[in-house]
Design an enzyme around this catalytic site. Structure first.
Site, PDB file in Angstrom:
ATOM      1  N   VAL A  20     -24.984  66.945 -17.717  1.00  0.00           N
ATOM      2  CA  VAL A  20     -26.340  67.491 -17.618  1.00  0.00           C
ATOM      3  C   VAL A  20     -26.464  68.456 -16.439  1.00  0.00           C
ATOM      4  O   VAL A  20     -25.869  68.240 -15.384  1.00  0.00           O
ATOM      5  CB  VAL A  20     -27.394  66.351 -17.512  1.00  0.00           C
ATOM      6  CG1 VAL A  20     -27.212  65.518 -16.277  1.00  0.00           C
ATOM      7  CG2 VAL A  20     -28.822  66.888 -17.597  1.00  0.00           C
TER       8      VAL A  20
ATOM      9  N   ASP B 156     -29.335  69.502 -14.316  1.00  0.00           N
ATOM     10  CA  ASP B 156     -30.735  69.225 -14.002  1.00  0.00           C
ATOM     11  C   ASP B 156     -31.158  70.115 -12.838  1.00  0.00           C
ATOM     12  O   ASP B 156     -31.695  71.198 -13.039  1.00  0.00           O
ATOM     13  CB  ASP B 156     -30.884  67.734 -13.690  1.00  0.00           C
ATOM     14  CG  ASP B 156     -32.309  67.339 -13.377  1.00  0.00           C
ATOM     15  OD1 ASP B 156     -33.211  68.144 -13.670  1.00  0.00           O
ATOM     16  OD2 ASP B 156     -32.535  66.239 -12.842  1.00  0.00           O
TER      17      ASP B 156
ATOM     18  N   ARG C 212     -29.103  71.520 -10.845  1.00  0.00           N
ATOM     19  CA  ARG C 212     -27.991  72.473 -10.716  1.00  0.00           C
ATOM     20  C   ARG C 212     -27.196  72.288  -9.425  1.00  0.00           C
ATOM     21  O   ARG C 212     -26.229  72.996  -9.141  1.00  0.00           O
ATOM     22  CB  ARG C 212     -28.513  73.918 -10.854  1.00  0.00           C
ATOM     23  CG  ARG C 212     -27.446  74.927 -11.186  1.00  0.00           C
ATOM     24  CD  ARG C 212     -28.006  76.181 -11.822  1.00  0.00           C
ATOM     25  NE  ARG C 212     -28.112  76.011 -13.269  1.00  0.00           N
ATOM     26  CZ  ARG C 212     -28.567  76.946 -14.090  1.00  0.00           C
ATOM     27  NH1 ARG C 212     -28.973  78.108 -13.614  1.00  0.00           N
ATOM     28  NH2 ARG C 212     -28.633  76.732 -15.375  1.00  0.00           N
TER      29      ARG C 212
ATOM     30  N   LYS D   9     -31.313  71.125 -18.677  1.00  0.00           N
ATOM     31  CA  LYS D   9     -32.738  70.787 -18.640  1.00  0.00           C
ATOM     32  C   LYS D   9     -33.550  71.940 -18.084  1.00  0.00           C
ATOM     33  O   LYS D   9     -33.251  72.460 -17.009  1.00  0.00           O
ATOM     34  CB  LYS D   9     -32.948  69.531 -17.785  1.00  0.00           C
ATOM     35  CG  LYS D   9     -32.570  68.258 -18.536  1.00  0.00           C
ATOM     36  CD  LYS D   9     -32.373  67.095 -17.612  1.00  0.00           C
ATOM     37  CE  LYS D   9     -33.681  66.498 -17.139  1.00  0.00           C
ATOM     38  NZ  LYS D   9     -33.428  65.187 -16.466  1.00  0.00           N
TER      39      LYS D   9
ATOM     40  N   TRP E 141     -36.424  62.858 -19.114  1.00  0.00           N
ATOM     41  CA  TRP E 141     -35.238  62.047 -18.827  1.00  0.00           C
ATOM     42  C   TRP E 141     -34.417  61.845 -20.097  1.00  0.00           C
ATOM     43  O   TRP E 141     -34.963  61.584 -21.161  1.00  0.00           O
ATOM     44  CB  TRP E 141     -35.631  60.692 -18.242  1.00  0.00           C
ATOM     45  CG  TRP E 141     -34.430  59.973 -17.710  1.00  0.00           C
ATOM     46  CD1 TRP E 141     -33.786  58.925 -18.301  1.00  0.00           C
ATOM     47  CD2 TRP E 141     -33.724  60.278 -16.501  1.00  0.00           C
ATOM     48  NE1 TRP E 141     -32.706  58.553 -17.519  1.00  0.00           N
ATOM     49  CE2 TRP E 141     -32.648  59.366 -16.414  1.00  0.00           C
ATOM     50  CE3 TRP E 141     -33.892  61.224 -15.494  1.00  0.00           C
ATOM     51  CZ2 TRP E 141     -31.739  59.372 -15.366  1.00  0.00           C
ATOM     52  CZ3 TRP E 141     -32.989  61.235 -14.445  1.00  0.00           C
ATOM     53  CH2 TRP E 141     -31.929  60.320 -14.381  1.00  0.00           C
ATOM     54  N   ILE E 142     -33.107  62.027 -19.952  1.00  0.00           N
ATOM     55  CA  ILE E 142     -32.217  61.839 -21.100  1.00  0.00           C
ATOM     56  C   ILE E 142     -31.490  60.514 -20.939  1.00  0.00           C
ATOM     57  O   ILE E 142     -30.885  60.243 -19.896  1.00  0.00           O
ATOM     58  CB  ILE E 142     -31.202  63.001 -21.191  1.00  0.00           C
ATOM     59  CG1 ILE E 142     -31.939  64.340 -21.332  1.00  0.00           C
ATOM     60  CG2 ILE E 142     -30.243  62.785 -22.365  1.00  0.00           C
ATOM     61  CD1 ILE E 142     -31.096  65.556 -20.966  1.00  0.00           C
TER      62      ILE E 142
ATOM     63  N   GLU F 151     -24.527  55.142 -21.107  1.00  0.00           N
ATOM     64  CA  GLU F 151     -25.204  54.381 -20.035  1.00  0.00           C
ATOM     65  C   GLU F 151     -25.863  53.112 -20.578  1.00  0.00           C
ATOM     66  O   GLU F 151     -26.398  52.320 -19.811  1.00  0.00           O
ATOM     67  CB  GLU F 151     -26.310  55.232 -19.408  1.00  0.00           C
ATOM     68  CG  GLU F 151     -25.826  56.458 -18.684  1.00  0.00           C
ATOM     69  CD  GLU F 151     -26.962  57.400 -18.312  1.00  0.00           C
ATOM     70  OE1 GLU F 151     -26.762  58.209 -17.392  1.00  0.00           O
ATOM     71  OE2 GLU F 151     -28.044  57.351 -18.941  1.00  0.00           O
TER      72      GLU F 151
HETATM   73  P1  G4P Z   1     -27.325  68.557 -11.628  1.00  0.00           P
HETATM   74  O1  G4P Z   1     -26.380  68.450 -10.513  1.00  0.00           O
HETATM   75  O2  G4P Z   1     -26.683  68.791 -12.924  1.00  0.00           O
HETATM   76  O3  G4P Z   1     -28.482  69.412 -11.352  1.00  0.00           O
HETATM   77  O4  G4P Z   1     -27.950  67.185 -11.823  1.00  0.00           O
HETATM   78  P2  G4P Z   1     -28.429  66.431 -10.574  1.00  0.00           P
HETATM   79  O5  G4P Z   1     -27.444  66.674  -9.504  1.00  0.00           O
HETATM   80  O6  G4P Z   1     -29.830  66.717 -10.328  1.00  0.00           O
HETATM   81  O7  G4P Z   1     -28.264  64.979 -11.076  1.00  0.00           O
HETATM   82  C1  G4P Z   1     -28.107  63.960 -10.195  1.00  0.00           C
HETATM   83  C2  G4P Z   1     -27.714  62.751 -10.954  1.00  0.00           C
HETATM   84  O8  G4P Z   1     -28.745  62.470 -11.870  1.00  0.00           O
HETATM   85  C3  G4P Z   1     -26.450  62.970 -11.781  1.00  0.00           C
HETATM   86  O9  G4P Z   1     -25.745  61.761 -11.855  1.00  0.00           O
HETATM   87  C4  G4P Z   1     -26.992  63.305 -13.153  1.00  0.00           C
HETATM   88  O10 G4P Z   1     -26.095  62.930 -14.137  1.00  0.00           O
HETATM   89  C5  G4P Z   1     -28.237  62.475 -13.182  1.00  0.00           C
HETATM   90  N1  G4P Z   1     -29.252  63.018 -14.100  1.00  0.00           N
HETATM   91  C6  G4P Z   1     -30.012  64.115 -13.977  1.00  0.00           C
HETATM   92  N2  G4P Z   1     -30.841  64.242 -15.030  1.00  0.00           N
HETATM   93  C7  G4P Z   1     -30.553  63.198 -15.842  1.00  0.00           C
HETATM   94  C8  G4P Z   1     -31.091  62.763 -17.096  1.00  0.00           C
HETATM   95  O11 G4P Z   1     -31.980  63.343 -17.697  1.00  0.00           O
HETATM   96  N3  G4P Z   1     -30.593  61.614 -17.604  1.00  0.00           N
HETATM   97  C9  G4P Z   1     -29.595  60.908 -16.992  1.00  0.00           C
HETATM   98  N4  G4P Z   1     -29.169  59.813 -17.590  1.00  0.00           N
HETATM   99  N5  G4P Z   1     -29.060  61.292 -15.799  1.00  0.00           N
HETATM  100  C10 G4P Z   1     -29.548  62.429 -15.251  1.00  0.00           C
HETATM  101  P3  G4P Z   1     -24.434  61.561 -10.988  1.00  0.00           P
HETATM  102  O12 G4P Z   1     -24.795  61.247  -9.575  1.00  0.00           O
HETATM  103  O13 G4P Z   1     -23.546  62.742 -11.164  1.00  0.00           O
HETATM  104  O14 G4P Z   1     -23.781  60.284 -11.643  1.00  0.00           O
HETATM  105  P4  G4P Z   1     -22.661  60.156 -12.786  1.00  0.00           P
HETATM  106  O15 G4P Z   1     -23.345  59.545 -13.952  1.00  0.00           O
HETATM  107  O16 G4P Z   1     -22.123  61.499 -13.105  1.00  0.00           O
HETATM  108  O17 G4P Z   1     -21.631  59.291 -12.195  1.00  0.00           O
END
Ligand code: G4P
Ligand code: MG
Length: 248
Positions: A135, A137, A139, A181, A220-221, A226
């Protein structure tokens, strides 16, 4: 059992995601021709593996179809506040895993660099590198990953003699996410609007190709991987689809 009220979460199923990835792969192959993937863990792992199914490439030497290598990096994001500067964005992301210098090669383009100089930024130099996450989100993560990989490649190129550098194919970057997103981004990427925009500067593309399986509203996705209860996830997903069909 009563049907719980649907919230505004988006609930792609494994199959939805598989189909989206397959569709996106066509354009990626035609336009970018990746040599290897760098998956951002944990969310990028499953999409990268599925994408690989659609991205076989012909081995120049044997003529056989070959799977693309998947390299992995681990990134974790700290809580953020609005109005952050470029440098501050960088400090919000922590590396939990990174590429190894001298890692196995993708297409062989960087082999000589690795053999002669003992490093090649984890096999990136001289290759078309596709960064994969689930995703986009804020960025922030993608911005960090792209810029750090770019830095590694530039550092390697700087450290090798000009004649070797001149013989290498360019290093190019692309990003693939299952979902982009809509909404404000906290960091910017130099995304090409079209392949005609691409310029190679000192052996590296001056921007990045960008592909998304779909662009979604900023809700939110819920990703299937998960979910503890995948049956319930699929049921709610089907319910939402039926409601949407009714509404249209
Ligand atoms: P981005 O870098 O792509 O902009 O995303 P961002 O850092 O804002 O996202 C931070 C964490 O939140 C990421 O997990 C991302 O996967 C998760 N996230 C953002 N939007 C969504 C959503 O709509 N649904 C879900 N399920 N997760 C979202 P992370 O810290 O990278 O964890 P990991 O799952 O990759 O280990
Ligand atoms: Mg992630």
């Amino acid at each position: 059992m009563t049907t719980p009220e649907l919230d505004d979460h988006r609930r792609p199923t494994y199959e939805d995601i598989h189909v989206m990835i397959g569709n996106a792969a066509k354009k990626i192959v035609e336009e970018f021709k990746p040599d290897l993937m760098v998956a951002i863990g944990g969310g990028g792992f499953f999409p990268a593996r599925v994408l690989r199914t659609f991205l076989k490439r012909r081995d120049e030497k044997t003529g056989k179809q070959r799977n693309l290598p998947i390299q992995a990096i681990g990134l974790s994001l700290y809580e953020q506040v609005d109005g952050m500067s470029e440098e501050m964005i960088g400090t919000q992301v922590v590396r939990t895993q990174w590429l190894e210098f001298g890692a196995p090669k993708a297409s062989g383009a960087g082999d000589e660099v690795a053999a002669r100089y003992g490093k090649d930024s984890g096999g990136l130099v001289g290759n078309n590198v596709l960064i994969v996450d689930e995703v986009d989100d804020s960025r922030t993560t993608l911005h960090y990953a792209y810029n750090e990989l770019l830095k590694d490649v530039r550092a390697t190129l700087d450290s090798i003699p000009a004649d070797v550098r001149a013989d290498l194919p360019p290093t190019r970057f692309a990003i693939f996410v299952v979902q982009n997103k809509l909404g404000p981004k906290r960091a910017e990427l130099p995304i090409y609007n079209s392949p005609a925009d691409e310029k190679i500067v000192d052996g590296v593309a001056d921007g990045v190709y960008y592909y998304a399986g779909e662009t979604t509203p900023p809700v939110w996705i819920d990703y299937p991987w998960e979910m503890q209860d995948i049956t319930e996830h699929n049921r709610l997903s089907a319910l939402a689809k039926a409601r949407n069909q009714q509404a249209n």
